[in-house]
Design a protein around this motif. Structure first.
Motif, PDB file in Angstrom:
ATOM      1  N   MET A 190       2.709  -7.030   3.959  1.00 32.38           N
ATOM      2  CA  MET A 190       2.521  -6.356   5.244  1.00 32.38           C
ATOM      3  C   MET A 190       3.248  -5.019   5.312  1.00 32.38           C
ATOM      4  O   MET A 190       3.161  -4.311   6.319  1.00 32.38           O
ATOM      5  N   GLY A 191       3.988  -4.679   4.254  1.00 27.84           N
ATOM      6  CA  GLY A 191       4.693  -3.409   4.225  1.00 27.84           C
ATOM      7  C   GLY A 191       5.853  -3.336   5.188  1.00 27.84           C
ATOM      8  O   GLY A 191       6.124  -2.292   5.789  1.00 27.84           O
ATOM      9  N   THR A 192       6.553  -4.470   5.336  1.00 28.48           N
ATOM     10  CA  THR A 192       7.687  -4.499   6.253  1.00 28.48           C
ATOM     11  C   THR A 192       8.822  -5.271   5.601  1.00 28.48           C
ATOM     12  O   THR A 192       8.722  -5.721   4.459  1.00 28.48           O
ATOM     13  N   LYS A 193       9.907  -5.439   6.322  1.00 29.58           N
ATOM     14  CA  LYS A 193      11.061  -6.180   5.805  1.00 29.58           C
ATOM     15  C   LYS A 193      10.980  -7.634   6.248  1.00 29.58           C
ATOM     16  O   LYS A 193      10.462  -7.930   7.339  1.00 29.58           O
ATOM     17  N   LEU A 253       3.117  -5.230  14.380  1.00 26.04           N
ATOM     18  CA  LEU A 253       3.226  -6.644  14.046  1.00 26.04           C
ATOM     19  C   LEU A 253       2.906  -7.507  15.252  1.00 26.04           C
ATOM     20  O   LEU A 253       3.151  -7.129  16.394  1.00 26.04           O
ATOM     21  N   ARG A 306      -0.464   1.250   9.548  1.00 27.19           N
ATOM     22  CA  ARG A 306       0.685   0.421   9.901  1.00 27.19           C
ATOM     23  C   ARG A 306       0.459  -0.166  11.286  1.00 27.19           C
ATOM     24  O   ARG A 306       1.011   0.310  12.276  1.00 27.19           O
ATOM     25  N   SER A 350      11.903  -8.556   9.793  1.00 31.28           N
ATOM     26  CA  SER A 350      10.972  -8.203  10.868  1.00 31.28           C
ATOM     27  C   SER A 350      10.041  -9.355  11.218  1.00 31.28           C
ATOM     28  O   SER A 350       9.547  -9.438  12.347  1.00 31.28           O
ATOM     29  N   ALA A 368       1.488   3.938  16.492  1.00 30.90           N
ATOM     30  CA  ALA A 368       1.400   3.372  15.156  1.00 30.90           C
ATOM     31  C   ALA A 368       0.240   3.990  14.401  1.00 30.90           C
ATOM     32  O   ALA A 368      -0.826   4.233  14.962  1.00 30.90           O
ATOM     33  N   ALA A 419       6.125 -10.409   3.759  1.00 29.34           N
ATOM     34  CA  ALA A 419       6.655  -9.129   4.247  1.00 29.34           C
ATOM     35  C   ALA A 419       6.227  -7.988   3.330  1.00 29.34           C
ATOM     36  O   ALA A 419       5.841  -6.909   3.805  1.00 29.34           O
ATOM     37  N   GLN A 420       6.274  -8.238   2.032  1.00 23.35           N
ATOM     38  CA  GLN A 420       5.872  -7.210   1.078  1.00 23.35           C
ATOM     39  C   GLN A 420       4.406  -6.855   1.267  1.00 23.35           C
ATOM     40  O   GLN A 420       4.036  -5.674   1.240  1.00 23.35           O
TER      41      GLN A 420
END
Length: 225
Positions: A41-44, A11, A8, A47, A4, A38-39
């Motif tokens: 944390m830069g993820t969907k 998680l 990033r 997730s 990683a 999620a936004q």
């Protein structure tokens, strides 16, 4: 084998909840959703469901994190000092996380830090000789005061020492008719004095409660410094 990147981080439940606390601190609890988290944390959103099933689990987790910031009272210590220190530590935590004031006692699935906090507080009072009934009364009175003061403090239009004048002085200009003499008196003789900080009122009220509990215990107690 890929690793990683520093930007990033992988998680984890702890990271999800830490980010949730940061988001609530910055934007308020109403801004905290699975999507906004999620936004951030830069993820969907999907997730995050591996770590938290829904918003209720997020709220359970972040409330537990706030309780985890408060040092536990020690049943072996002086009950009055322990309750004084706990009250100030809880007030400080609520100042860091104003959104938590209305949530701390709302969770039906309390976490381990929450349970440890309640258990240590009850144990400290019971070890000091409080009856079960007086322990319940003391806990309710203390928390009502702490949470109420924190709520009022967070709502004030000024913050810190020597800042009340910015708000109070313009209001005072409306009192020239003499219709509100006691409001003028308290402003001039107290609020507008150099060094005034509303937060200083906290220990006065807290010690009133502790004095009352000491009398009920048949113990004059020693005023906490």
């Amino acid at each position: 084998m890929s690793s990683a990147s520093p930007d990033r981080l992988p998680l984890s439940r702890e990271r999800v909840l830490t980010c949730a606390v940061e988001l609530a601190d910055e934007s308020g609890i109403s801004a905290l959703t699975i999507r906004s988290l999620a936004q951030r944390m830069g993820t969907k959103p999907m997730s995050l469901y591996y770590y938290v099933a829904n918003k209720d689990q997020i709220l359970d987790g972040i409330v537990d994190m706030v309780f985890g910031e408060v040092e536990l009272p020690a049943p072996s210590g002086n009950w009055r000092e322990e309750m004084h220190n706990r009250a100030n530590a809880m007030r400080a935590a609520l100042a860091r996380h104003p959104w938590a004031v209305g949530l701390l006692e709302s969770r039906s699935s309390p976490g381990p830090a929450t349970l440890r906090h309640h258990e240590a507080t009850l144990a400290t009072l019971r070890s000091a000789g409080f009856s079960v009934q007086l322990t319940a009364h003391a806990y309710a009175a203390l928390d009502s005061y702490i949470y109420g003061f924190a709520l009022q403090e967070a709502a004030l239009p000024f913050e810190g020492r020597d800042t009340a004048a910015e708000i109070t002085t313009p209001i005072m200009e409306r009192f020239s008719t003499g219709e509100y003499p006691h409001m003028v008196e308290i402003a001039v003789e107290h609020v507008l004095k150099p060094g005034y900080d509303f937060g200083d009122e906290f220990d006065f009220g807290l010690n009133l409660i502790l004095d009352g509990l000491s009398r009920l215990m048949g113990d004059a107690g020693t005023a906490a410094e």
